[in-house]
Design an enzyme around this catalytic site. Structure first.
Site, PDB file in Angstrom:
ATOM      1  N   ASP A 175     -19.923 -71.395   3.061  1.00  0.00           N
ATOM      2  CA  ASP A 175     -21.357 -71.189   2.838  1.00  0.00           C
ATOM      3  C   ASP A 175     -21.523 -70.071   1.807  1.00  0.00           C
ATOM      4  O   ASP A 175     -20.533 -69.565   1.268  1.00  0.00           O
ATOM      5  CB  ASP A 175     -22.089 -70.881   4.163  1.00  0.00           C
ATOM      6  CG  ASP A 175     -23.489 -71.496   4.167  1.00  0.00           C
ATOM      7  OD1 ASP A 175     -24.278 -71.155   3.266  1.00  0.00           O
ATOM      8  OD2 ASP A 175     -23.781 -72.316   5.049  1.00  0.00           O
ATOM      9  N   HIS A 246     -25.553 -73.906  -1.127  1.00  0.00           N
ATOM     10  CA  HIS A 246     -24.776 -73.097  -0.175  1.00  0.00           C
ATOM     11  C   HIS A 246     -23.382 -72.789  -0.719  1.00  0.00           C
ATOM     12  O   HIS A 246     -22.383 -72.885   0.005  1.00  0.00           O
ATOM     13  CB  HIS A 246     -24.676 -73.801   1.192  1.00  0.00           C
ATOM     14  CG  HIS A 246     -25.950 -73.762   1.989  1.00  0.00           C
ATOM     15  ND1 HIS A 246     -26.431 -72.618   2.585  1.00  0.00           N
ATOM     16  CD2 HIS A 246     -26.858 -74.730   2.278  1.00  0.00           C
ATOM     17  CE1 HIS A 246     -27.577 -72.891   3.211  1.00  0.00           C
ATOM     18  NE2 HIS A 246     -27.853 -74.153   3.029  1.00  0.00           N
ATOM     19  N   GLU A 309     -30.299 -78.240   1.963  1.00  0.00           N
ATOM     20  CA  GLU A 309     -30.969 -77.069   1.390  1.00  0.00           C
ATOM     21  C   GLU A 309     -30.454 -76.706  -0.002  1.00  0.00           C
ATOM     22  O   GLU A 309     -29.966 -75.599  -0.217  1.00  0.00           O
ATOM     23  CB  GLU A 309     -30.788 -75.866   2.336  1.00  0.00           C
ATOM     24  CG  GLU A 309     -31.438 -76.086   3.682  1.00  0.00           C
ATOM     25  CD  GLU A 309     -31.285 -74.893   4.622  1.00  0.00           C
ATOM     26  OE1 GLU A 309     -32.214 -74.656   5.397  1.00  0.00           O
ATOM     27  OE2 GLU A 309     -30.234 -74.204   4.580  1.00  0.00           O
TER      28      GLU A 309
HETATM   29  C1  ACM Z   1     -29.219 -76.649   8.178  1.00  0.00           C
HETATM   30  O1  ACM Z   1     -29.699 -76.116   9.188  1.00  0.00           O
HETATM   31  N1  ACM Z   1     -29.431 -76.126   6.986  1.00  0.00           N
HETATM   32  C2  ACM Z   1     -28.421 -77.856   8.264  1.00  0.00           C
END
Ligand code: ACM
Length: 542
Positions: A175, A246, A309
């Site tokens: 991440d 991410h 995201e």
């Molecule tokens: C997430 O909670 N961004 C998968």
């Protein structure tokens, strides 16, 4: 109300208490059918520490016998205990293993202690349990990227999962704040990307930083050990490598992969990050090479590619990204996300595996075998199943274990909406409105344990348990819910967790956390959460 005679958790499909008790002593013997050697060894290892007894393999049938029964399905078992004998029959080795887990639960909770316990009679109440799981994907996601979790804690967590008949560990390995998997071809991923200078404490852009470097990673040997340890407990480890968002930790080491260019550090703050991958062929190749090493370590059918995201702002503002989108014939620059996921999908599918991605991957063309983790409520689950994709349901409001457990000020840094044990228990993985003929696409569900605010194994226990007990019952137990029965059996189950040393959340306290002055949480109301989810799922088409 008295506890039921057979206080199994998760609830079995069928149980019939019998008369009398079977007692395990130093003389008790164990026999097992060919193919069950490792299950038998596991059972011997599970019983020995607390009892001091070896369950010798001496004669057939033994006092306890483990058998395969072709009349039973995969993961299915029948446990028969009578005063003279215990028989565990399974449709496969996994079924026998689950029968053995039930056998442990029928013994006094002290069976879970790690050294001999004096003065306990190791008795099993007699009866018959016939049992099989409702779902094939009974999972937990552990975010080891935000906070590094030492290997031994993952192994312990695997044991706890298996005690609840969970069978899938989704490891969120990368991440913005950290990269945790050794990739031999790209050593800077562990030299640089797996360490950050410090960590944000609490929520909000103005939250203080702790000034303490944080990091760690698993070598490929560590990960192979985790995979094998899990496999011996019939748990599949599904790795996840995030992209094309991410990724700030990667960009700190290999800035040529990003739109931003040099100058980024491994992120020290939480929240959605705008620094995304660029769409160069060399960047796709980098991730393909990473996934090749990952697929060599993890034999799972599914390989997580992230996909959630990913803000499009940098691509829209960047002339080279716009040019690249045009070169690729994309209608919109925003479609670079779908193009990127599509390229990884082709590669992973080409190696005979299946991609596993967050529900944002539904915005693009994905292989029929792609499996979707529905996290923004259940909209993604419904859409994916209707389009013929397999689904793992993990809607945030019922399956996010970083969410606070009450309105009380004594919760560790409280985020989002309250989600308590009964809330988790109310979770139904098959989305409402789905044709019964498509329900087979719902493989199951999982609890997602995001760790921005979970910075120690103790906090992990507090956030995971006993909510994970409820999740296990949702995913294993029959579809009909019985909260009263669950709560009653949970009372019998908590002493098992205590014997195991699980620092679970006790309804009546004491609560080990007092919020530190100046450190804020991010609590929200259900209405705020619903509005936010409606906004961020607007792109999911029916
Ligand atoms: C997430 O909670 N961004 C998968």
């Amino acid at each position: 109300m008295p506890l039921p005679a057979l206080s199994l958790l998760p609830r079995p499909v069928h149980q019939k208490p019998g008369g009398g008790r079977f007692t395990i002593t130093a003389a008790t013997t164990l026999s097992f059918a060919p193919g069950l050697e490792s299950v038998a060894a596991w059972l011997q290892g599970a019983v020995r520490p607390a009892t001091g007894f070896s369950l010798m393999a001496d004669g057939d049938p033994g006092d306890i016998s483990l058998l395969l029964d072709p009349g039973l399905g995969g993961e299915e078992y029948v446990l028969d205990a009578s005063p003279g004998r215990v028989e565990v029959r399974g449709g496969d080795a996994a079924g026998v293993f689950y029968g053995c887990q039930s056998l442990l639960q029928l013994l006094p909770p002290a069976i879970y202690r790690a050294a001999p316990v004096a003065g306990v009679r190791w008795e099993v109440p007699c009866g018959t349990v016939s049992d099989k799981p409702r779902f094939g994907w009974r999972g937990t996601m552990l975010d080891v990227a935000r906070q590094f979790l030492p290997k031994r804690e993952i192994l312990r967590f695997i044991d706890l999962m298996s005690a609840h008949k969970l069978n899938t560990l989704h490891l969120h390995l990368t991440d913005d704040q950290g990269w945790r998997v050794e990739i031999l071809r790209y050593p800077k991923l562990t030299e640089i990307s797996s360490w950050r200078l410090e960590t944000q404490l609490g929520a909000g852009a103005d939250a203080p930083l702790d000034g303490r470097p944080h990091g760690g990673f698993y070598t490929q040997d560590d990960l192979r050990e985790i995979v094998a340890y899990a496999a011996a407990r019939f748990i599949t480890v599904v790795p996840e490598i995030e992209s094309p968002g991410h990724v700030q930790a990667v960009l700190a080491a290999y800035p040529e992969l990003g739109v931003h260019g040099p100058g980024l550090e491994v992120d020290t703050r939480w929240g959605i990050n705008y620094n995304v991958l660029n769409a160069e062929e060399s960047t796709v190749n980098f991730f393909i090479n990473v996934l090749d090493e990952v697929m060599d370590i993890f034999p799972a059918n599914w390989i997580g590619i992230g996909g959630d995201e990913c803000p499009r702002d940098q691509w829209l503002a960047d002339p080279r990204s716009r040019e690249r989108a045009a070169e690729l014939g994309l209608a919109r620059v925003e479609d670079l996300q779908n193009w990127f996921i599509g390229r990884l999908d082709q590669h992973v599918s080409g190696r005979g595996r299946r991609i596993f991605g967050w529900d944002e991957i539904l915005e693009g063309e994905i292989s029929p075998t792609a499996t979707v983790a529905s996290w923004r409520g259940m909209t993604g689950a419904l859409t994916a199943a209707r389009r013929g994709h397999d689904v793992v349901s993990c809607p945030d409001h019922l399956a996010y274990f970083d969410y606070r457990q009450s309105e009380m000020a004594t919760e560790p840094i409280p985020v989002a909406i309250p989600l308590d044990v009964a809330g988790v228990y109310s979770f139904e993985p098959v989305p409402e409105g789905l044709d019964a003929g498509l329900a087979h696409h719902v493989l199951g569900g999982q609890a997602n344990i995001w760790t921005e605010y979970i910075d120690s194994p103790r906090t992990l226990d507090y956030m995971a348990f006993p909510r994970l007990c409820a999740m296990a019952e949702v995913l294993w137990g029959p579809a009909e819910k019985d909260l009263e029965s669950f709560l009653l059996r949970l009372q019998a189950h908590l002493p098992r967790l205590e014997a195991l040393g699980v620092e679970y959340r006790r309804e009546s306290g004491p609560f080990p956390w007092q919020q530190r002055p100046g450190i804020k949480g991010r609590p929200s109301t259900p209405e705020e959460r619903a509005a936010h989810i409606a906004e961020i799922t607007a792109n999911i088409r029916d």
